[in-house]
Design a protein around this motif. Structure first.
Motif, mmCIF file in Angstrom:
data_model
loop_
_atom_site.group_PDB
_atom_site.id
_atom_site.type_symbol
_atom_site.label_atom_id
_atom_site.label_comp_id
_atom_site.label_asym_id
_atom_site.label_seq_id
_atom_site.Cartn_x
_atom_site.Cartn_y
_atom_site.Cartn_z
ATOM 1 N N VAL A 1 91.702 41.454 107.604
ATOM 2 C CA VAL A 1 90.527 40.965 107.510
ATOM 3 C C VAL A 1 89.838 42.723 107.071
ATOM 4 C CG1 VAL A 1 90.950 41.516 110.009
ATOM 5 C CG2 VAL A 1 88.443 40.830 108.947
ATOM 6 N N SER A 2 90.751 43.872 107.725
ATOM 7 C CA SER A 2 90.814 45.052 107.818
ATOM 8 C C SER A 2 90.985 45.475 105.537
ATOM 9 C CB SER A 2 91.560 46.080 108.188
ATOM 10 O OG SER A 2 93.120 46.096 108.336
ATOM 11 N N ALA A 3 91.659 44.708 105.788
ATOM 12 C CA ALA A 3 92.224 45.026 103.992
ATOM 13 C C ALA A 3 90.746 44.455 103.619
ATOM 14 C CB ALA A 3 93.152 43.969 103.880
ATOM 15 N N ALA A 4 90.519 43.139 103.383
ATOM 16 C CA ALA A 4 89.636 42.502 102.955
ATOM 17 C C ALA A 4 87.924 43.551 103.277
ATOM 18 C CB ALA A 4 89.167 40.997 103.406
ATOM 19 N N ARG A 5 87.633 44.062 103.571
ATOM 20 C CA ARG A 5 86.634 45.100 104.445
ATOM 21 C C ARG A 5 86.538 45.971 103.705
ATOM 22 N NH1 ARG A 5 84.593 48.876 108.678
ATOM 23 N NH2 ARG A 5 82.639 48.120 108.969
ATOM 24 N N THR A 6 87.880 46.510 103.199
ATOM 25 C CA THR A 6 88.352 47.763 103.116
ATOM 26 C C THR A 6 88.234 46.962 101.446
ATOM 27 O OG1 THR A 6 90.113 48.873 103.870
ATOM 28 C CG2 THR A 6 89.623 49.526 101.826
ATOM 29 N N ALA A 7 87.943 46.491 100.811
ATOM 30 C CA ALA A 7 87.921 46.075 99.296
ATOM 31 C C ALA A 7 86.413 45.989 99.697
ATOM 32 C CB ALA A 7 88.707 44.501 99.349
ATOM 33 N N GLY A 8 86.002 45.348 100.139
ATOM 34 C CA GLY A 8 83.989 44.869 99.585
ATOM 35 C C GLY A 8 83.952 43.659 100.805
ATOM 36 N N PHE A 9 84.143 43.491 101.048
ATOM 37 C CA PHE A 9 83.531 42.160 102.153
ATOM 38 C C PHE A 9 82.691 43.057 102.814
ATOM 39 C CE2 PHE A 9 86.618 39.617 99.960
ATOM 40 C CZ PHE A 9 86.055 38.576 99.673
ATOM 41 N N LYS A 10 82.369 41.667 103.981
ATOM 42 C CA LYS A 10 81.888 42.100 105.929
ATOM 43 C C LYS A 10 83.409 41.418 106.461
ATOM 44 C CE LYS A 10 77.980 42.220 106.969
ATOM 45 N NZ LYS A 10 76.419 42.395 107.264
ATOM 46 N N GLY A 11 83.405 42.246 107.117
ATOM 47 C CA GLY A 11 85.279 41.670 108.545
ATOM 48 C C GLY A 11 84.721 40.665 109.417
ATOM 49 N N ALA A 12 85.230 39.553 110.195
ATOM 50 C CA ALA A 12 85.421 38.850 111.247
ATOM 51 C C ALA A 12 86.467 38.956 111.599
ATOM 52 C CB ALA A 12 83.855 38.417 110.613
ATOM 53 N N TYR A 13 86.456 39.395 112.553
ATOM 54 C CA TYR A 13 87.562 39.671 113.646
ATOM 55 C C TYR A 13 88.325 37.923 114.705
ATOM 56 C CZ TYR A 13 92.062 40.960 115.454
ATOM 57 O OH TYR A 13 93.608 41.185 116.229
ATOM 58 N N CYS A 14 88.892 37.505 114.401
ATOM 59 C CA CYS A 14 88.775 37.157 116.518
ATOM 60 C C CYS A 14 90.143 37.608 116.851
ATOM 61 C CB CYS A 14 88.932 35.503 115.759
ATOM 62 S SG CYS A 14 89.084 34.183 117.377
ATOM 63 N N THR A 15 90.172 37.526 118.084
ATOM 64 C CA THR A 15 91.462 38.439 118.406
ATOM 65 C C THR A 15 92.689 37.288 119.156
ATOM 66 O OG1 THR A 15 89.972 38.517 120.980
ATOM 67 C CG2 THR A 15 90.223 40.241 119.568
ATOM 68 N N VAL A 16 92.543 35.774 119.300
ATOM 69 C CA VAL A 16 92.917 34.420 119.073
ATOM 70 C C VAL A 16 94.480 34.801 119.912
ATOM 71 C CG1 VAL A 16 92.573 33.313 117.660
ATOM 72 C CG2 VAL A 16 92.659 32.107 119.410
ATOM 73 N N LEU A 17 94.842 35.292 117.963
ATOM 74 C CA LEU A 17 95.954 35.480 118.237
ATOM 75 C C LEU A 17 96.716 37.029 118.120
ATOM 76 C CD1 LEU A 17 98.782 34.115 115.958
ATOM 77 C CD2 LEU A 17 98.043 35.944 113.918
ATOM 78 N N GLU A 18 96.228 37.886 118.347
ATOM 79 C CA GLU A 18 96.765 39.546 118.511
ATOM 80 C C GLU A 18 96.219 39.685 119.864
ATOM 81 O OE1 GLU A 18 97.266 40.789 113.624
ATOM 82 O OE2 GLU A 18 95.748 41.232 114.762
ATOM 83 N N MET A 19 95.541 39.030 120.408
ATOM 84 C CA MET A 19 94.831 39.182 121.427
ATOM 85 C C MET A 19 93.974 41.069 121.626
ATOM 86 S SD MET A 19 95.739 39.523 125.576
ATOM 87 C CE MET A 19 97.018 41.102 125.520
ATOM 88 N N GLU A 20 94.957 42.239 121.064
ATOM 89 C CA GLU A 20 93.937 43.704 120.727
ATOM 90 C C GLU A 20 93.753 43.663 119.299
ATOM 91 O OE1 GLU A 20 96.288 46.399 122.310
ATOM 92 O OE2 GLU A 20 96.810 45.508 124.695
ATOM 93 N N ALA A 21 92.694 44.669 119.291
ATOM 94 C CA ALA A 21 91.957 44.593 117.777
ATOM 95 C C ALA A 21 92.670 46.062 117.141
ATOM 96 C CB ALA A 21 90.846 44.892 117.909
#
Length: 244
Positions: free
Chosen positions: A195-215
């Motif tokens: 999601v951070s790469a997509a946001r860098t490309a120009g998207f708005k970014g939405a991140y869910c911590t369900v997998l990695e816990m720490e952002a």
């Protein structure tokens, strides 16, 4: 008329859980692995993470390979790296075939169907952009009772460029932006690298911590939306969009 509100989801790891794969490893090899001091879920996670790295390395060096092919090829290497001295004696080709077959049957996370429904009810068009093959990913949606139109399902396999190469996100970003008067679409994932790469490309970014816990925003940067659950993330996307 197309919706001006669009959310593009990563699928495997985000809406779809890896748990079924980890359970398959445990079922087939669990006792053998524990006897070697290797936790089945940790092997599964290391295997998946290593496959993502090598998939990306192959892509950025111009030698793209489908993700499942990379995953399968790395299995015995990961056993060796996990401390198994004779990996091909430890696990048979039949063991690997069983695990790879079960990998085709991953299931949606709790809350995933609710997340998609919330967004659709709020007028969003939901898209999927995955490194997996389209037939398998389409099956995940069908099994969960939230079918996704084939035209809204895209794979890196189609263009031969893997995420997080910014060029992988660009065609869909450009299409959704141009079709909707320059309004930015959302990209949603439980992989911060994605999601951070997509946001860098120009998207708005939405991140869910369900997998990695720490952002780890100190590494990857800030997000427009962060939540611990998929339905909560959907609520925040809807609220953010309504503010404009």
């Amino acid at each position: 008329m197309a919706s001006s509100k669009n959310v593009v989801f990563d699928i495997v790891g985000t809406l779809v859980s890896y748990d079924y794969l980890y359970n398959a490893i445990d079922h087939r090899l669990g006792d053998r692995l524990r006897a070697e001091g290797v936790k089945p879920s940790l092997l599964g996670q290391a295997w998946m993470e290593t496959a993502e790295r090598e998939y990306t390395n192959l892509s950025i060096s111009g030698r793209y390979q489908p993700f499942a092919k990379v995953l399968e090829a790395l299995f015995y290497r990961l056993l060796w790296m996990g401390g198994i001295k004779e990996p091909r004696n430890f696990a048979s080709p039949e063991d690997l075939a069983y695990i790879m077959t079960e990998y085709q049957s991953l299931t949606m996370r709790p809350g995933a169907a609710e997340c998609v429904k919330k967004l659709r009810d709020a007028g969003f068009t939901v898209w999927a952009f995955t490194a997996a093959d389209l037939k398998r990913v389409g099956g995940y949606f069908e099994k969960a009772g939230v079918p996704l139109p084939a035209e809204n399902l895209l794979s890196c396999d189609s263009v031969g460029i893997g995420k997080p190469d910014l060029a992988a996100y660009k065609p869909l970003l450009d299409r959704l932006t141009s079709e909707n008067e320059g309004k930015k679409p959302w990209f949603a994932a439980a992989h911060m690298w994605d999601v951070s790469a997509a946001r860098t490309a120009g998207f708005k970014g939405a991140y869910c911590t369900v997998l990695e816990m720490e952002a780890l925003t100190n590494l990857f940067g800030e997000m427009d939306v962060i939540d611990a659950t998929l339905p909560g993330m959907a609520d925040k996307i809807i609220a953010d969009q309504a503010a404009f």
